[in-house]
Design an enzyme around this catalytic site. Structure first.
Site, mmCIF file in Angstrom:
data_model
loop_
_atom_site.group_PDB
_atom_site.id
_atom_site.type_symbol
_atom_site.label_atom_id
_atom_site.label_comp_id
_atom_site.label_asym_id
_atom_site.label_seq_id
_atom_site.Cartn_x
_atom_site.Cartn_y
_atom_site.Cartn_z
ATOM 1 C CG HIS A 801 41.129 38.104 39.950
ATOM 2 N ND1 HIS A 801 39.828 38.164 39.543
ATOM 3 C CD2 HIS A 801 41.465 39.362 40.353
ATOM 4 C CE1 HIS A 801 39.382 39.408 39.696
ATOM 5 N NE2 HIS A 801 40.363 40.149 40.178
ATOM 6 C CD GLU A 804 39.440 34.626 39.588
ATOM 7 O OE1 GLU A 804 38.815 35.235 40.455
ATOM 8 O OE2 GLU A 804 39.558 35.045 38.420
ATOM 9 C CG HIS A 898 37.818 36.721 35.747
ATOM 10 N ND1 HIS A 898 38.288 37.390 36.839
ATOM 11 C CD2 HIS A 898 37.958 37.559 34.688
ATOM 12 C CE1 HIS A 898 38.686 38.592 36.468
ATOM 13 N NE2 HIS A 898 38.509 38.722 35.165
ATOM 14 C CD GLU A 983 33.678 35.196 36.890
ATOM 15 O OE1 GLU A 983 34.426 34.402 37.484
ATOM 16 O OE2 GLU A 983 33.668 36.430 37.098
#
Ligand SMILES: [Zn+2]
Length: 1074
Positions: A801, A804, A898, A983
């Protein structure tokens, strides 16, 4: 229960007091529970039975009605219940008999209002002539107090079920021109209730307006009656009195609802840039986008006329509740989808071509031995020669030529030997200019680099964005280019490129420019943003998560409403617009200058709304019409000390960490050349709220009536002639990655085995690097070679992504640690073979996308069946894993890095069959499921070692919506038990050492390094030989066995308790005891 059984008035009253207290303090949720348990019916029953006493107890009626007034708005069937039960008549009679009893009157009126949403203010007015002397006669309408005589009541039973009573009433109120009357009454009360004794009545009037404006007709009537101005003015006058906040809040809510919906100031919401796909997928949003007829206005809906009104959900809790519900619904309940997928869809013959990416598995080192032993230790950074003056930190001449000669003979090749690294760049000869000159199809052609015609100087610096003097004291007109040119001629100023070589060992401005040359972007960017060029040195001071300032959002909304109230202040001057062929450059000194035509930039349009206020529109992801969150743009031409306000007006998420203390990032070029090259958290009055720009249902997944959100921040600039950059998070471009990789290669020692392959080309023509890092075998003995080849694999990836960017900083930390010289790094390399795809979505990163690749799709939803044409990086990464599975070498750990936009801290998502089954409460089969608990080991270690990491935020549940993500597919199809998404917060931490601080690149890089250290511990824990050295762990292990037996034996221990227990345990490893 007590109510029904007791006849004692005092007891009943005491219970009612308590209940009143409970429902007052607990907020909406308690009332909701009370209603759901049938509380309304009991209260109404009590009203009825109480009325039969003669005379009825006033206190009882007062308490009951004030409770009902709280319960009524939360009970959809309140009106029906009150009527059917007969209590409504009691209330009306009570009213009639107590017109002078203000104490009882108010709750009775409030109860009535729940039944008749549009009536009570009129009632109130007609009932309070004494309080209200200025009320004109025409308004003291003779409202009939008998419910049977009022049409809205008599109509109720026959009303179509689809129309809630309030809507009918609202319509009726509009038809009878109640809106201007209500506004008049409100103003009147506002003027006369100077001591604010009757706020509830004023709030009641607003409540009616709020209900009426739920329908479109009502909103129109409100606007026609000048409602915006009236509520704006009254609210502004209320602002100094804190106790009047409820009035201001309701007014603001009504005004926001009625604010005329605008279209985004764009010709289309489709990305301003287009990339033709090799083929268009058969269905889905991309196909929809391609099939859309030309000339269709996709900015607004045809069907915008509908009366659907979203209920306003502005409170945080409700938002989180919604998420929570979504998560529970989303849990995979099909046990077959949680079991390993048996069939390997691809034959081994097809996968065999991936063998070339795993040379280390067959390397025998016999041929290379000599080179291996004589390979020089390269401490010197790779230097790319350019014609411009070299920064003084570099030695001159000879070594460069040598390096160049060396490079010339070789071509970048995916199978390059680890010992003779293939440069990712073509050799660079003496250049006339290092302007980035691209040929027709956007490809850099190094052999044709030529002086730019029309320029006096032959030699030009890279075309840095900004174009204003970047030196303190330099004249405003003097461009950086001229400065550099002068430098060439041996006169004039010297650009003070911050010397960051020591602080940023992987950064080199010149190398960065070289990297940019081979990066292909759809818009064919030729500029380089200063922050990427100078680099970022993390500040040493702490950047706290901001406290939420009271009333900021309200103030901002009022400023937005003022656009309508004071249209004369509005400039509406477009100062930047990518939709226009030649983007206007306004240089009148009155406006800021914007730019984002550089890698990862994505500003589409800037409009000067007021003197110091700008609306900014972000570009959509390419081949898409939405995904706006990431931003990166440049501002110049600012006035020192002026209070600028920036609004990004096309955000999409319903909430943001910008509401919880996160700040934007700013990079000042003046600061950089003064020796502080860094991104800093900045901005005040930051908030995020729903705005008045309507979202086309095309971009909102078919949902109609949605609005965009505004992210706003204010800023005063400290330097004259500065060039500043703003970003959502610390930028990390694809060119930065290439530069870092090149520098990392230079760190290789004879002990390190490092290979850089090109996994594949992206749709945009960029190469996707694949790294292999491990330790060289100590010797070429069979034992050593065997140990070398049989090391377990760890597979890492990041940045699928593009928005990110934090994932890339974590990856940088991992890579730097892996290439480091510490004994830990050495042990780690000896323990594992690392396969790393550091950027799964280079095209998205280059082109400033937030979520997608050039195919307009989220690549992390394509892992189940990636297309080799549309999703090459995913297709080939998955193939690598499939190849490994086919040769029985599936990785021990897979982790995809991420960034998380809504949560704090760093945490992991993993996959556990059991924990998923537990969450769904399907207890049936769960006891027979045997599952190794090893998936918890790594996150548990991290929670003990990495300060930013939080075990409590981890989840091991498999969600349906995630079934096509890397984590779930690698777990299920490749059979990797330790398959994770890691994350990292974009905001900051709320626990551990960094509690209360916003996250920075230092913390992110540290996280990447800690991940490596954790892998080393994992190795020790999973190695059978070393287990006996960890005897203390066995206790915990038996504890776990006990826990599990408990599950098998009885239901007394809930699943959540087990999970909590697992989270608490210090032990992390699980021995299969099946
Ligand atoms: Zn992500």
């Amino acid at each position: 229960m007590l109510f029904c059984n007791t006849q004692d008035l005092q007891t009943v009253l005491n219970i009612l007091y308590i209940l009143n207290e409970l429902l007052t303090v607990g907020g909406g949720r308690r009332v909701g529970v009370f209603v759901s348990k049938g509380g309304t019916g009991i209260l109404l029953q009590l009203v009825l039975s109480g009325s039969k006493e003669s005379p009825p107890s006033e206190e009882l009626m007062l308490q009951l009605h004030s409770l009902l007034a709280k319960v009524g708005p939360k009970d959809r069937k309140f009106g029906v219940k009150a009527r059917l039960n007969g209590a409504l008549n009691v209330t009306v009679n009570l009213l009639k008999q107590n017109l002078q009893n203000h104490k009882l009157l108010l709750p009775c009126l409030q109860v009535l209002r729940c039944v008749l949403p549009s009536l009570p203010p009129l009632l109130a007015c007609s009932l309070f002539p004494s309080l209200h002397p200025s009320l004109p006669l025409s308004i003291t309408l003779p409202i009939p107090l008998s419910p049977s005589s009022h049409p809205s009541l008599t109509l109720h039973p026959s009303i179509q079920p689809s129309l809630p009573p309030s809507e009918t009433n609202a319509r009726r109120a509009v038809d009878r021109a109640h809106v201007p009357v209500l506004l008049y009454i409100y103003q009147d009360w506002h003027r006369n209730d100077t001591r604010h004794r009757h706020m509830l009545i004023r709030k009641g009037v607003l409540g009616c307006l709020k209900n009426i404006t739920n329908i479109k007709l009502g909103r129109k009537a409100f606007i026609d009656a000048d409602g915006m101005r009236i509520l704006y003015n009254t609210s502004t006058e209320c602002l100094p009195v804190r106790t009047l906040d409820p009035l201001i809040n309701t007014s603001s809510l009504i005004m926001r609802k009625c604010f005329p919906k605008n279209r985004l100031p764009l010709p289309t919401i489709k990305s301003v840039f287009h990339h033709q796909l090799p083929h268009v997928p058969a269905g889905g949003p991309v196909a929809q986008l391609y099939n859309q007829p030309l000339g269709v206005d996709d900015v607004v809906d045809e069907s915008d006329d509908n009366d659907d009104v979203e209920t306003e959900n502005d409170t945080e809790n409700e938002e989180e509740d919604k998420d929570h519900h979504a998560r529970n619904d989303d849990i995979e309940t099909d046990i077959n989808k949680l079991r390993p997928k048996e069939t390997h869809s691809r034959p081994f013959e097809e996968l065999k071509i991936y063998e070339r990416f795993f040379l280390e598995l067959s390397e025998d080192f016999q041929v290379m031995q000599d080179t291996l032993l004589s390979a020089p230790k390269s401490q010197r950074p790779i230097i790319v020669p350019t014609a411009q003056a070299l920064p003084p930190k570099y030695p001159t001449a000879t070594p460069l030529q040598e390096e160049c000669q060396l490079a010339k003979g070789e071509q970048p090749h995916p199978e390059a030997s680890p010992l003779a690294p293939a440069p990712t760049l073509a050799p660079v000869h003496t250049l006339d200019t290092i302007n980035i000159i691209k040929d027709q199809d956007g490809c850099c052609d190094h052999s044709q680099i030529r002086p730019q015609p029309g320029l006096e100087h032959n030699r030009q610096p890279p075309l840095l964005a900004g174009g204003v003097a970047a030196r303190q004291g330099g004249g405003a007109e003097e461009t950086l280019a001229e400065e550099w040119a002068e430098e060439e001629g041996g006169e004039g100023a010297v650009l003070e490129v911050p010397d960051t070589a020591l602080l940023l060992p992987l950064h080199d401005p010149d190398l960065y420019v070289e990297m940019v040359k081979s990066t292909r972007s759809v818009p064919q960017y030729s500029e380089v943003a200063y922050p990427d060029y100078f680099g970022h040195v993390a500040p040493t001071f702490r950047e706290h998560i901001l406290e939420r300032v009271y009333g900021v959002q309200r103030t901002k909304i009022f400023q937005d409403i003022e656009r309508l109230i004071h249209p004369n202040d509005i400039l509406d001057k477009v100062v930047y617009d990518l939709d226009i062929q030649s983007c206007p450059v306004i240089d009148d000194g009155e406006s800021l200058k914007f730019n984002s035509q550089f890698e990862s930039g994505n500003l589409r349009k800037a409009i000067q709304v007021r003197k110091f206020e700008y609306d900014l529109v972000l570009n959509s992801d390419i081949n898409s019409n939405h995904y706006h969150q990431w931003f990166y743009f440049e501002v110049s031409g600012m006035r020192v000390g002026a209070p600028y306000r920036f609004n990004i007006i096309n955000c999409e998420k319903s909430n943001s960490q910008f509401n919880y203390g996160m700040q934007v990032l700013m990079y000042s070029v003046q600061e950089a050349i003064s020796g502080r090259p860094r991104w800093v958290r900045t901005g005040t009055d930051i908030c995020y709220y729903k705005n008045h720009f309507s979202r086309s249902s095309i971009a909102a997944g078919g949902q109609k009536g949605k609005s965009y959100y505004t992210m706003t921040f204010s800023m005063t600039f400290n330097h004259k002639d500065d060039v500043c950059y703003f970003a959502y998070h610390y930028p990390y471009t694809y060119s930065t990655l290439k530069m870092h990789l090149q520098k990392l290669e230079a760190l290789r020692t004879p002990q390190i085995y490092m290979r850089q392959d090109v996994l594949c080309e992206t749709l945009g023509g960029n190469s996707c690097p694949l790294l292999t890092i491990t330790a060289m075998p100590e010797s070429t003995s069979n034992d050593q070679i065997c140990q070398f080849r049989n090391r377990p694999l760890v597979f890492l990836s990041a940045r699928v992504h593009p928005g990110e960017t934090n994932a890339s900083w974590v990856m940088k930390g991992t890579l730097e640690f892996l290439m480091g010289s510490s004994p830990l790094a050495h042990s780690l390399r000896e323990a594992y073979i690392f396969k790393i795809v550091p950027m799964l979505n280079p095209d998205g990163v280059v082109n400033g996308n937030h979520r997608c690749s050039l195919s307009g799709e989220d690549l992390n939803r394509q892992w189940q069946s990636p297309s080799p044409e549309l999703h090459p990086t995913i297709y080939h990464t998955k193939s690598l894993l499939q190849y490994l599975a086919a040769i029985q070498r599936a990785p021990l750990v897979f982790c995809d890095y991420h960034g998380h936009s809504r949560k704090k801290n760093v945490f992991m998502y993993g996959c556990s069959l059991k924990e998923t089954v537990w969450q769904t409460n399907i207890s049936a089969a769960s006891c027979e499921l045997h599952e190794d608990l090893g998936y918890r080991t790594l996150p548990k270690i991290l929670s003990q070692t990495a300060p930013a990491f939080s075990m409590a935020s981890c989840s091991f549940v498999v969600e349906r919506s995630k079934e096509a993500t890397a984590r779930v597919v690698v777990w299920r199809e490749i059979g990797v038990q330790r398959s994770y998404t890691m994350e990292s917060t974009l905001c900051g931490c709320d626990q551990g050492k960094y509690k209360g601080l916003q996250i920075g690149t230092r913390e992110l890089e540290e996280m990447g390094a800690q991940f490596c250290v954790a892998l080393l511990r994992l190795k020790r824990l999973t190695s059978p030989l070393e287990l006996r050295n960890h005897a203390h762990l066995l206790d915990v292990e038996s504890d776990l066995i006990e826990t599990r037996c408990k599950v098998t034996r009885s239901d007394t221990c809930t699943h959540q308790e087990i999970i909590d227990r697992l989270n608490r345990n210090t032990y992390t490893h699980w021995l299969a005891v099946n």
